[in-house]
Design an enzyme around this catalytic site. Structure first.
Site, PDB file in Angstrom:
ATOM      1  N   SER A 138       0.851  -1.187   0.000  1.00 21.01           N
ATOM      2  CA  SER A 138       0.000   0.000   0.000  1.00 21.01           C
ATOM      3  C   SER A 138       0.886   1.236   0.000  1.00 21.01           C
ATOM      4  O   SER A 138       2.038   1.178   0.458  1.00 21.01           O
ATOM      5  CB  SER A 138      -0.860   0.002   1.273  1.00 21.01           C
ATOM      6  OG  SER A 138      -1.504   1.243   1.430  1.00 21.01           O
ATOM      7  N   TYR A 148      -1.261  -0.994  10.306  1.00 19.18           N
ATOM      8  CA  TYR A 148      -1.505  -1.239   8.879  1.00 19.18           C
ATOM      9  C   TYR A 148      -0.312  -0.768   8.043  1.00 19.18           C
ATOM     10  O   TYR A 148       0.257  -1.532   7.260  1.00 19.18           O
ATOM     11  CB  TYR A 148      -2.788  -0.536   8.421  1.00 19.18           C
ATOM     12  CG  TYR A 148      -3.112  -0.814   6.975  1.00 19.18           C
ATOM     13  CD1 TYR A 148      -3.725  -2.005   6.601  1.00 19.18           C
ATOM     14  CD2 TYR A 148      -2.774   0.100   5.975  1.00 19.18           C
ATOM     15  CE1 TYR A 148      -3.997  -2.284   5.271  1.00 19.18           C
ATOM     16  CE2 TYR A 148      -3.050  -0.171   4.642  1.00 19.18           C
ATOM     17  CZ  TYR A 148      -3.656  -1.363   4.297  1.00 19.18           C
ATOM     18  OH  TYR A 148      -3.916  -1.636   2.970  1.00 19.18           O
TER      19      TYR A 148
HETATM   20  N1  NAP Z   1      -8.805  -0.809  -1.092  1.00 15.08           N
HETATM   21  C1  NAP Z   1      -7.792   0.006  -0.847  1.00 15.08           C
HETATM   22  O1  NAP Z   1      -7.963   1.246  -0.759  1.00 15.08           O
HETATM   23  C2  NAP Z   1      -6.400  -0.565  -0.670  1.00 15.08           C
HETATM   24  C3  NAP Z   1      -5.332   0.337  -0.713  1.00 15.08           C
HETATM   25  C4  NAP Z   1      -4.046  -0.133  -0.576  1.00 15.08           C
HETATM   26  C5  NAP Z   1      -3.821  -1.482  -0.382  1.00 15.08           C
HETATM   27  N2  NAP Z   1      -4.863  -2.348  -0.319  1.00 15.08           N
HETATM   28  C6  NAP Z   1      -4.563  -3.755  -0.097  1.00 15.08           C
HETATM   29  O2  NAP Z   1      -5.088  -4.509  -1.166  1.00 15.08           O
HETATM   30  C7  NAP Z   1      -5.381  -5.830  -0.735  1.00 15.08           C
HETATM   31  C8  NAP Z   1      -6.770  -6.207  -1.180  1.00 15.08           C
HETATM   32  O3  NAP Z   1      -7.678  -5.296  -0.587  1.00 15.08           O
HETATM   33  P1  NAP Z   1      -9.104  -4.955  -1.225  1.00 15.08           P
HETATM   34  O4  NAP Z   1      -9.269  -3.506  -1.107  1.00 15.08           O
HETATM   35  O5  NAP Z   1      -9.272  -5.623  -2.535  1.00 15.08           O
HETATM   36  O6  NAP Z   1     -10.050  -5.657  -0.116  1.00 15.08           O
HETATM   37  P2  NAP Z   1     -11.504  -6.329  -0.203  1.00 15.08           P
HETATM   38  O7  NAP Z   1     -12.294  -5.783  -1.332  1.00 15.08           O
HETATM   39  O8  NAP Z   1     -12.061  -6.230   1.178  1.00 15.08           O
HETATM   40  O9  NAP Z   1     -11.172  -7.880  -0.518  1.00 15.08           O
HETATM   41  C9  NAP Z   1     -10.460  -8.642   0.410  1.00 15.08           C
HETATM   42  C10 NAP Z   1     -10.286 -10.072  -0.108  1.00 15.08           C
HETATM   43  O10 NAP Z   1      -9.420 -10.767   0.813  1.00 15.08           O
HETATM   44  C11 NAP Z   1     -10.096 -11.919   1.334  1.00 15.08           C
HETATM   45  N3  NAP Z   1      -9.643 -12.099   2.724  1.00 15.08           N
HETATM   46  C12 NAP Z   1      -9.776 -11.220   3.748  1.00 15.08           C
HETATM   47  N4  NAP Z   1      -9.277 -11.751   4.877  1.00 15.08           N
HETATM   48  C13 NAP Z   1      -8.800 -12.987   4.553  1.00 15.08           C
HETATM   49  C14 NAP Z   1      -8.202 -14.041   5.300  1.00 15.08           C
HETATM   50  N5  NAP Z   1      -8.006 -13.944   6.623  1.00 15.08           N
HETATM   51  N6  NAP Z   1      -7.847 -15.166   4.648  1.00 15.08           N
HETATM   52  C15 NAP Z   1      -8.062 -15.306   3.313  1.00 15.08           C
HETATM   53  N7  NAP Z   1      -8.636 -14.334   2.563  1.00 15.08           N
HETATM   54  C16 NAP Z   1      -9.018 -13.202   3.177  1.00 15.08           C
HETATM   55  C17 NAP Z   1     -11.587 -11.615   1.175  1.00 15.08           C
HETATM   56  O11 NAP Z   1     -12.418 -12.756   1.064  1.00 15.08           O
HETATM   57  P3  NAP Z   1     -13.038 -13.531   2.354  1.00 15.08           P
HETATM   58  O12 NAP Z   1     -13.648 -12.480   3.236  1.00 15.08           O
HETATM   59  O13 NAP Z   1     -14.013 -14.508   1.792  1.00 15.08           O
HETATM   60  O14 NAP Z   1     -11.888 -14.231   2.993  1.00 15.08           O
HETATM   61  C18 NAP Z   1     -11.577 -10.859  -0.163  1.00 15.08           C
HETATM   62  O15 NAP Z   1     -11.500 -11.786  -1.238  1.00 15.08           O
HETATM   63  C19 NAP Z   1      -5.171  -5.845   0.784  1.00 15.08           C
HETATM   64  O16 NAP Z   1      -3.917  -6.415   1.077  1.00 15.08           O
HETATM   65  C20 NAP Z   1      -5.194  -4.358   1.149  1.00 15.08           C
HETATM   66  O17 NAP Z   1      -4.441  -4.102   2.311  1.00 15.08           O
HETATM   67  C21 NAP Z   1      -6.153  -1.925  -0.461  1.00 15.08           C
END
Ligand code: NAP
Length: 259
Positions: A138, A148
């Site tokens: 991130s 985080y």
């Molecule tokens: N969105 C942002 O603004 C942003 C910015 C920077 C970085 N990121 C990073 O990008 C990555 C993806 O985030 P996102 O925004 O796409 O999130 P999201 O839309 O909430 O999706 C999260 C995914 O991870 C899975 N997951 C969550 N906890 C898990 C666990 N304990 N074991 C296995 N799977 C798990 C969820 O499915 P289940 O609930 O079914 O397990 C879902 O498929 C993360 O690492 C986040 O830190 C996000």
């Protein structure tokens, strides 16, 4: 056929990777906790792109979940060519608002799982002399932003170090550092995003397209989008305290505690 394993593949950035890699003809292994949703995503991808899709239900905050994915990555009879370590989440609020259990769970998913899965994949990929690994970090990695940001700073530093040590092995690693992306992330963490201006939001599919381009040209750290390249460049030259104050206020205001 190239096989890609994506953690957190059922929503947000992980689902965008799944769509993009399926479009390129990759066979997929989708990992997340919700088995029903995994099956639905797999069916949609098979129907739309005609690729082979396996599902692996695993909770990466648990040892047995990490071990199940390690075993899949270590399976020499069904090699994985591309690993996207993407699963992750946020904890609502500031330091001392989140419980220590929630913070430890974050370190397990963001750091321990990434370490163990990168290791399992790298070993198998090095034997074959090829493979790509993307660790989703991130922009918060470059800012003082609680557990985080610290966990994502670890992801960037670990990935840079491992990439350097694997130069010449055929295994390529990249840390992907998104800014704010419209996904389920903030809603799941019950974060109030009202203070985040529209211009700061990125689209997951465009983010992934930029990440794939950066991976292809051999970048070790990818910060997609000019807006966030500027944020990271500014963070590197601005006194840390000033940026920290701004960063700590955005997207972390109080809401009801996670149950
Ligand atoms: N969105 C942002 O603004 C942003 C910015 C920077 C970085 N990121 C990073 O990008 C990555 C993806 O985030 P996102 O925004 O796409 O999130 P999201 O839309 O909430 O999706 C999260 C995914 O991870 C899975 N997951 C969550 N906890 C898990 C666990 N304990 N074991 C296995 N799977 C798990 C969820 O499915 P289940 O609930 O079914 O397990 C879902 O498929 C993360 O690492 C986040 O830190 C996000």
């Amino acid at each position: 056929m190239t096989t890609s394993l994506i953690t957190g593949a059922t929503a947000g950035i992980g689902a965008a990777f799944a769509r993009r890699l399926a479009l390129e003809g990759h066979a997929l292994v989708l990992v997340a906790r919700d088995e029903k949703r995994l099956e639905e995503c797999a069916r949609d991808l098979r129907d739309e792109h005609g690729v082979r899709v396996e599902v692996l239900a695993a909770d990466l905050s648990l040892d047995e979940g990490i071990a199940a994915v390690e075993a899949r990555l270590a399976d020499r009879s069904a090699p994985v060519d591309v690993l996207i370590n993407n699963a992750g989440f946020g904890n609502r609020g500031r330091f001392l608002d989140a419980s220590i259990d929630d913070e430890l769970q974050m370190l397990k998913v963001h750091c321990e799982a990434v370490l163990r899965l990168t290791t399992a994949a790298s070993e198998a990929m090095r034997e074959r002399g090829r493979g790509w690994i993307v660790n989703v970090a991130s922009v918060a990695a470059f800012l003082p932003r609680g557990t985080y940001g610290a966990s994502k700073a670890w992801v960037v530093s670990f990935t840079e170090g491992a990439a350097r040590e694997l130069v010449g092995s055929g295994v390529r690693l990249m840390a992907l550092c998104p800014g704010f992306v419209r996904t389920e992330f903030h809603r799941r963490a019950r974060m109030d995003t009202a203070a985040i201006p529209d211009w700061m939001w990125l689209d997951a599919d465009r983010l992934v397209a930029a990440a794939v381009r950066d991976l292809a040209v051999g970048k070790t750290v990818s910060v997609p989008d000019l807006r966030y390249k500027a944020v990271v460049a500014l963070a590197r030259i601005t006194p840390r305290g000033l940026f920290g104050t701004l960063s700590t206020r955005m997207g972390r205001t109080h809401g009801p505690k996670r149950t």
